[in-house]
Design an enzyme around this catalytic site. Sequence first.
Site, PDB file in Angstrom:
ATOM      1  N   HIS A  14       0.838  -1.206   0.000  1.00 13.41           N
ATOM      2  CA  HIS A  14       0.000   0.000   0.000  1.00 13.41           C
ATOM      3  C   HIS A  14       0.869   1.251   0.000  1.00 13.41           C
ATOM      4  CE1 HIS A  14      -3.607   2.389   1.493  1.00 13.41           C
ATOM      5  NE2 HIS A  14      -2.591   3.213   1.729  1.00 13.41           N
ATOM      6  N   GLU A  15       1.846   1.292   0.908  1.00 17.52           N
ATOM      7  CA  GLU A  15       2.684   2.488   1.017  1.00 17.52           C
ATOM      8  C   GLU A  15       3.582   2.668  -0.209  1.00 17.52           C
ATOM      9  OE1 GLU A  15       1.817   4.529   3.109  1.00 17.52           O
ATOM     10  OE2 GLU A  15       0.651   3.195   4.381  1.00 17.52           O
ATOM     11  N   HIS A  35       2.137   4.414  -3.217  1.00 16.81           N
ATOM     12  CA  HIS A  35       2.196   5.878  -3.178  1.00 16.81           C
ATOM     13  C   HIS A  35       3.424   6.406  -3.918  1.00 16.81           C
ATOM     14  CE1 HIS A  35      -1.126   7.126  -0.612  1.00 16.81           C
ATOM     15  NE2 HIS A  35      -0.836   6.175   0.262  1.00 16.81           N
TER      16      HIS A  35
END
Length: 204
Positions: free
Chosen positions: A188-189, A192
């Site tokens: 998820h991170e 980014h």
Amino acid sequence: MIIDIIRRASIIVALPLMLASCSSDTDAAKPLSIEELNLINDGEGQMRVTTIDNHADSLLLRSKSTYFVDDDLRSEAYATLAARMVTTVTDPSQDGVGIAGPQVGILRRVVAVQRFDKEGEPFEVYPNVHIEAVGDEMAVGSEGCLSVPGMRGDVERYSKIRLMYTDPVSLMPVEEIVEGFTAVIFQHECDHLDGILYIDRILE
């Protein structure tokens, strides 16, 4: 808020064939800019979290991040950034399990992640990070995001990843295998860092 359904669908279809989150083909490393240094050193403690509700933030969140040069990883500025990222994500107003550079306005390949797979579940910071999927097994889980307030959705992620980053002390490359929920946080991170939000991967 309008989600780009066409883009989202194309990403989901391609997901099993592509790298789950980070890729190593991003822009080459370059020194921190004056603007980045000013943002890092502007105040102490928590940093402002960028959100899709703000137009300028939204453009930044859709941009790709670059790598740090070694001199910056040795610098006081990097140490300050790492500490402030952890302070931000752990602040009661955020109460997150991970945060990426773009979420605090810094387009650099750095993430802070809570390591639920380690004793004490510490938050750790990983510069020049990228990951690769290990195996074909995937699982669906509910996700939210500090930069997408007020929403949650089901996303399919790889269950096991190979994590690669630079040790900020030795400046040597590090590789480790991460599984389970912590692997999901890293994916998820790291999304980014490539301008991808979890809403792009929400399952219909």
